[in-house]
Design a protein around this motif. Structure first.
Motif, PDB file in Angstrom:
ATOM      1  N   SER A  54     -57.546 -75.489 -53.615  1.00 28.76           N
ATOM      2  CA  SER A  54     -58.545 -74.427 -53.763  1.00 28.76           C
ATOM      3  C   SER A  54     -59.933 -74.895 -53.345  1.00 28.76           C
ATOM      4  O   SER A  54     -60.933 -74.439 -53.881  1.00 28.76           O
ATOM      5  CB  SER A  54     -58.571 -73.920 -55.210  1.00 28.76           C
ATOM      6  OG  SER A  54     -58.927 -74.960 -56.110  1.00 28.76           O
ATOM      7  N   MET A  55     -59.977 -75.800 -52.383  1.00 29.72           N
ATOM      8  CA  MET A  55     -61.274 -76.256 -51.889  1.00 29.72           C
ATOM      9  C   MET A  55     -61.803 -75.280 -50.841  1.00 29.72           C
ATOM     10  O   MET A  55     -61.069 -74.444 -50.321  1.00 29.72           O
ATOM     11  CB  MET A  55     -61.148 -77.657 -51.306  1.00 29.72           C
ATOM     12  CG  MET A  55     -60.696 -78.697 -52.324  1.00 29.72           C
ATOM     13  SD  MET A  55     -60.724 -80.373 -51.665  1.00 29.72           S
ATOM     14  CE  MET A  55     -59.828 -81.256 -52.947  1.00 29.72           C
ATOM     15  N   ARG A  56     -63.099 -75.402 -50.542  1.00 30.32           N
ATOM     16  CA  ARG A  56     -63.666 -74.548 -49.507  1.00 30.32           C
ATOM     17  C   ARG A  56     -62.960 -74.832 -48.183  1.00 30.32           C
ATOM     18  O   ARG A  56     -62.616 -75.984 -47.892  1.00 30.32           O
ATOM     19  CB  ARG A  56     -65.165 -74.823 -49.379  1.00 30.32           C
ATOM     20  CG  ARG A  56     -65.927 -73.714 -48.666  1.00 30.32           C
ATOM     21  CD  ARG A  56     -67.406 -73.976 -48.616  1.00 30.32           C
ATOM     22  NE  ARG A  56     -67.996 -74.094 -49.941  1.00 30.32           N
ATOM     23  CZ  ARG A  56     -69.293 -73.938 -50.180  1.00 30.32           C
ATOM     24  NH1 ARG A  56     -70.127 -73.651 -49.187  1.00 30.32           N
ATOM     25  NH2 ARG A  56     -69.764 -74.079 -51.396  1.00 30.32           N
ATOM     26  N   PRO A  57     -62.678 -73.805 -47.367  1.00 29.88           N
ATOM     27  CA  PRO A  57     -61.974 -74.034 -46.110  1.00 29.88           C
ATOM     28  C   PRO A  57     -62.602 -75.156 -45.294  1.00 29.88           C
ATOM     29  O   PRO A  57     -63.815 -75.210 -45.102  1.00 29.88           O
ATOM     30  CB  PRO A  57     -62.088 -72.683 -45.399  1.00 29.88           C
ATOM     31  CG  PRO A  57     -62.104 -71.692 -46.522  1.00 29.88           C
ATOM     32  CD  PRO A  57     -62.915 -72.366 -47.605  1.00 29.88           C
ATOM     33  N   GLY A  58     -61.763 -76.071 -44.837  1.00 25.50           N
ATOM     34  CA  GLY A  58     -62.196 -77.210 -44.026  1.00 25.50           C
ATOM     35  C   GLY A  58     -62.316 -78.505 -44.796  1.00 25.50           C
ATOM     36  O   GLY A  58     -62.256 -79.586 -44.194  1.00 25.50           O
ATOM     37  N   VAL A  59     -62.482 -78.435 -46.112  1.00 26.17           N
ATOM     38  CA  VAL A  59     -62.667 -79.655 -46.899  1.00 26.17           C
ATOM     39  C   VAL A  59     -61.400 -80.509 -46.877  1.00 26.17           C
ATOM     40  O   VAL A  59     -61.459 -81.727 -46.661  1.00 26.17           O
ATOM     41  CB  VAL A  59     -63.087 -79.321 -48.346  1.00 26.17           C
ATOM     42  CG1 VAL A  59     -63.067 -80.582 -49.216  1.00 26.17           C
ATOM     43  CG2 VAL A  59     -64.480 -78.693 -48.360  1.00 26.17           C
ATOM     44  N   MET A  60     -60.259 -79.899 -47.104  1.00 25.18           N
ATOM     45  CA  MET A  60     -59.012 -80.667 -47.094  1.00 25.18           C
ATOM     46  C   MET A  60     -58.779 -81.302 -45.725  1.00 25.18           C
ATOM     47  O   MET A  60     -58.334 -82.453 -45.628  1.00 25.18           O
ATOM     48  CB  MET A  60     -57.836 -79.781 -47.490  1.00 25.18           C
ATOM     49  CG  MET A  60     -57.803 -79.393 -48.961  1.00 25.18           C
ATOM     50  SD  MET A  60     -57.387 -80.757 -50.079  1.00 25.18           S
ATOM     51  CE  MET A  60     -55.594 -80.774 -49.980  1.00 25.18           C
ATOM     52  N   ALA A  61     -59.091 -80.587 -44.650  1.00 19.42           N
ATOM     53  CA  ALA A  61     -58.917 -81.140 -43.310  1.00 19.42           C
ATOM     54  C   ALA A  61     -59.817 -82.358 -43.101  1.00 19.42           C
ATOM     55  O   ALA A  61     -59.398 -83.361 -42.505  1.00 19.42           O
ATOM     56  CB  ALA A  61     -59.206 -80.070 -42.261  1.00 19.42           C
ATOM     57  N   ARG A  62     -61.056 -82.286 -43.610  1.00 18.87           N
ATOM     58  CA  ARG A  62     -61.965 -83.430 -43.451  1.00 18.87           C
ATOM     59  C   ARG A  62     -61.485 -84.644 -44.241  1.00 18.87           C
ATOM     60  O   ARG A  62     -61.812 -85.782 -43.894  1.00 18.87           O
ATOM     61  CB  ARG A  62     -63.380 -83.026 -43.869  1.00 18.87           C
ATOM     62  CG  ARG A  62     -64.047 -82.064 -42.897  1.00 18.87           C
ATOM     63  CD  ARG A  62     -65.541 -81.960 -43.131  1.00 18.87           C
ATOM     64  NE  ARG A  62     -65.872 -81.292 -44.372  1.00 18.87           N
ATOM     65  CZ  ARG A  62     -65.970 -79.972 -44.521  1.00 18.87           C
ATOM     66  NH1 ARG A  62     -65.735 -79.172 -43.487  1.00 18.87           N
ATOM     67  NH2 ARG A  62     -66.303 -79.447 -45.681  1.00 18.87           N
ATOM     68  N   LEU A  63     -60.716 -84.401 -45.278  1.00 14.37           N
ATOM     69  CA  LEU A  63     -60.129 -85.502 -46.047  1.00 14.37           C
ATOM     70  C   LEU A  63     -58.816 -85.997 -45.438  1.00 14.37           C
ATOM     71  O   LEU A  63     -58.194 -86.910 -45.976  1.00 14.37           O
ATOM     72  CB  LEU A  63     -59.874 -85.048 -47.493  1.00 14.37           C
ATOM     73  CG  LEU A  63     -61.104 -84.784 -48.354  1.00 14.37           C
ATOM     74  CD1 LEU A  63     -60.700 -84.087 -49.657  1.00 14.37           C
ATOM     75  CD2 LEU A  63     -61.838 -86.091 -48.665  1.00 14.37           C
ATOM     76  N   GLY A  64     -58.432 -85.395 -44.321  1.00 16.10           N
ATOM     77  CA  GLY A  64     -57.152 -85.749 -43.702  1.00 16.10           C
ATOM     78  C   GLY A  64     -55.969 -85.094 -44.377  1.00 16.10           C
ATOM     79  O   GLY A  64     -54.824 -85.519 -44.171  1.00 16.10           O
ATOM     80  N   LEU A  65     -56.241 -84.040 -45.165  1.00 13.56           N
ATOM     81  CA  LEU A  65     -55.188 -83.411 -45.965  1.00 13.56           C
ATOM     82  C   LEU A  65     -54.991 -81.941 -45.591  1.00 13.56           C
ATOM     83  O   LEU A  65     -54.431 -81.175 -46.381  1.00 13.56           O
ATOM     84  CB  LEU A  65     -55.536 -83.512 -47.453  1.00 13.56           C
ATOM     85  CG  LEU A  65     -55.787 -84.920 -47.999  1.00 13.56           C
ATOM     86  CD1 LEU A  65     -56.211 -84.859 -49.466  1.00 13.56           C
ATOM     87  CD2 LEU A  65     -54.535 -85.771 -47.848  1.00 13.56           C
ATOM     88  N   GLY A  66     -55.437 -81.549 -44.403  1.00 10.53           N
ATOM     89  CA  GLY A  66     -55.248 -80.177 -43.964  1.00 10.53           C
ATOM     90  C   GLY A  66     -53.789 -79.888 -43.654  1.00 10.53           C
ATOM     91  O   GLY A  66     -52.951 -80.799 -43.544  1.00 10.53           O
ATOM     92  N   PHE A  67     -53.485 -78.609 -43.487  1.00  4.45           N
ATOM     93  CA  PHE A  67     -52.091 -78.225 -43.248  1.00  4.45           C
ATOM     94  C   PHE A  67     -51.530 -78.872 -41.982  1.00  4.45           C
ATOM     95  O   PHE A  67     -50.398 -79.367 -41.978  1.00  4.45           O
ATOM     96  CB  PHE A  67     -51.973 -76.703 -43.147  1.00  4.45           C
ATOM     97  CG  PHE A  67     -50.626 -76.257 -42.662  1.00  4.45           C
ATOM     98  CD1 PHE A  67     -49.504 -76.387 -43.477  1.00  4.45           C
ATOM     99  CD2 PHE A  67     -50.464 -75.725 -41.389  1.00  4.45           C
ATOM    100  CE1 PHE A  67     -48.245 -75.988 -43.035  1.00  4.45           C
ATOM    101  CE2 PHE A  67     -49.210 -75.328 -40.932  1.00  4.45           C
ATOM    102  CZ  PHE A  67     -48.105 -75.457 -41.761  1.00  4.45           C
TER     103      PHE A  67
END
Length: 399
Positions: A96-109
Motif C-alpha cells: 500500500s505504498m505510493r505508486p513507484g515506491v516499491m519499484a524504487r526499492l526493487g520490489l515492483g511487480f
C-alpha cells in the motif's frame, strides 16, 4: 471449513493502517499464512489511538490478527536476500505504498514477477497506479471528501460530515481481497500471476453507486438529509420519548399499517402521502406528522408495536446497545483473541458465518518483528546469519 479454506497459501503483507491490513487479515481469517513485513519503526497503524493495548493501538490489533510479524529494513542492501527468498515462496503480495515506491526499492511487480511468475501482486493506493492523481497520497477521510461521500452525510445547512468508521478503507480492503481470490482462481487455470490495481477512490465510488447512478440519470445533485433515504419515505429515524427509532415503511401496505399502528389511519389516505414518491416530495410535512406521534411512546414500545405489524424498524443503537444485541451474540461476530501479554482481547471477528465450526481460535496481532527468527529459519537461513542481520539492523524486534 471456511476458516481453513486458504491453508497452504502464503501472503506477504507490506501494508499499513486499515485498507491493506483489512485485506490481508481477511485472507488470514480464511486460513492463509500472512507474513506482515514492517519497517524498523513499525507500521503507522500502531500509533493511531486511543484506544491502546499496551503501547500499540486497538486499531492495529483489530486489523492484524492471525499474522506473523517480520520487521525488515527494506532500504538496507542485505535485505534483498530475504525478500527474494520470501517472494520465491509466496502466492500473494499486497502493498500500500505510493505508486513507484516499491519499484524504487526493487520490489515492483515487474521485478518480482521475474522471480515468481505465479505471484499475485496487489497494489492498494489512494487513486490508483495510473492517471494524474496517481502520486497523490490519501487516507480514508480524504477519499470520503474527494469521492463526494461527505456531501451525502449530515444535515441540511450544517458543515460537512464524514463517517467516523473508516468505511472507505475497509471496503477497499474487502474489494482487494475479492480481487485476489478471483485472480487466484484464474491462476489455477493458467498458472500465471498478475498485478491488481485497487484504489480507495474507486472503492469509494462503488460504495455510492446508488446515489451516483441516480445523478447520472437525472443530473440532480444529492444533498444531505440526515438519516433519510432520498429514494423512499418513510425510511428515516424518528425521535421517541426516550431515544431514536429507524423506520422503513415506504412499501404501500406497510405505510398503511404504520398509520394504523400510530393511531392515524386517515394519514395513510392523505393525498400528500399516497405513494412513496409523494412522501419523498412532501417529506417535511410527513416528518412533522410522524414526529408528533412517535414522540408519545418509548422506543421499546414502538419496537414491539411495529414489529407485531411487520413494519421494518430498529433502535438507533449505540455500542452499549450493540454489544448486548442478542443477534450479535448469536452470530459469533464478536471474537476473543488471547494475547500472551495483554490477556483476552475482544474485537470484531470474521464476518461470514459458515455451517462448520471454526477450525482454530484466532491468533493475536504480532509485536514488532515477533516472528523474525521463525520466518527466516523456515526460509532456510541459519541462526548465525539471522543473528548477524539482527546486529546490523537489517532486522528489528521489539524488546
Amino acid at each position: 471449513m471456511l476458516r481453513d479454506a486458504l491453508k497452504g497459501l502464503t501472503v506477504l503483507d507490506f501494508t499499513q493502517i486499515a485498507a491493506g491490513p483489512a485485506c490481508s487479515m481477511s485472507l488470514a481469517d480464511m486460513g492463509a499464512r500472512v507474513i506482515k513485513v514492517e519497517p524498523p519503526e513499525g507500521e503507522l497503524g500502531r500509533g493511531l489511538g486511543p484506544a491502546w493495548v499496551g503501547t500499540d493501538s486497538a486499531l492495529y490489533h483489530g486489523f492484524n490478527r492471525g499474522k506473523q510479524g517480520l520487521c525488515l529494513d527494506l532500504k538496507h542492501p542485505d535485505s534483498r536476500a530475504i525478500v527474494e527468498r520470501l517472494v520465491a515462496e509466496a502466492d500473494v503480495l499486497i502493498e500500500s505504498m505510493r505508486p513507484g515506491v516499491m519499484a524504487r526499492l526493487g520490489l515492483g511487480f515487474e521485478a518480482l514477477s521475474q522471480l515468481n511468475p505465479a505471484l499475485v501482486y496487489c497494489s492498494i493506493s489512494a487513486y490508483g497506479q495510473h492517471g494524474p492523481y496517481a502520486q497523490r497520497a490519501g487516507v480514508d477521510g480524504i477519499l470520503q471528501a474527494d469521492s463526494g461521500l461527505m456531501r451525502l452525510i449530515g444535515l441540511p445547512g450544517q458543515p460537512p460530515c464524514k463517517v467516523q468508521a473508516p468505511v472507505v478503507d475497509v471496503v477497499t480492503g474487502y474489494m482487494a481481497c475479492m480481487a485476489i481470490l478471483a485472480k487466484l482462481q484464474q491462476r489455477a487455470r493458467d498458472g500465471q500471476g498478475g498485478h491488481l490495481d485497487v484504489s480507495l477512490m474507486n472503492s469509494a465510488l462503488a460504495l455510492q453507486q446508488s446515489s451516483i447512478n441516480s445523478y447520472l440519470h437525472d443530473g440532480q445533485l444529492p444533498t444531505p438529509i440526515g438519516s433519510a433515504a432520498p429514494y423512499a419515505a418513510p425510511n428515516e429515524a424518528f425521535s421517541t420519548a426516550d431515544g431514536w427509532l429507524m423506520v422503513a415503511a415506504y412499501n404501500g401496505n406497510r405505510w398503511l399499517r404504520l398509520c394504523q399502528v400510530l393511531g392515524r389511519p386517515a394519514l395513510g389516505e392523505d393525498p400528500r402521502f399516497l405513494t412513496s414518491a409523494l412522501r419523498v416530495s412532501n417529506r417535511g410535512q410527513m416528518q412533522a406528522e410522524l414526529n408528533a406521534l412517535f414522540v408519545t411512546r418509548s422506543t421499546d414500545e414502538w419496537l414491539q408495536r411495529l414489529g407485531e405489524a411487520d413494519i421494518l424498524c430498529a433502535r438507533v443503537a449505540d455500542y452499549d446497545d450493540v454489544l448486548q444485541h442478542p443477534q450479535v451474540a448469536a452470530s459469533g461476530i464478536l471474537a476473543k483473541v488471547e494475547h500472551p501479554r495483554h490477556g483476552s482481547l475482544r474485537m470484531v471477528g470474521f464476518p461470514v458465518n459458515s455451517a462448520e465450526a471454526a477450525s482454530e481460535p484466532y491468533r493475536p496481532a504480532p509485536s514488532l518483528g515477533e516472528h523474525n527468527h521463525e520466518v527466516l529459519r523456515g526460509l532456510g537461513f541459519d541462526q548465525a546469519r539471522i543473528d548477524a542481520w539482527q546486529r546490523t539492523g537489517v532486522l528489528r524486534q521489539a524488546g
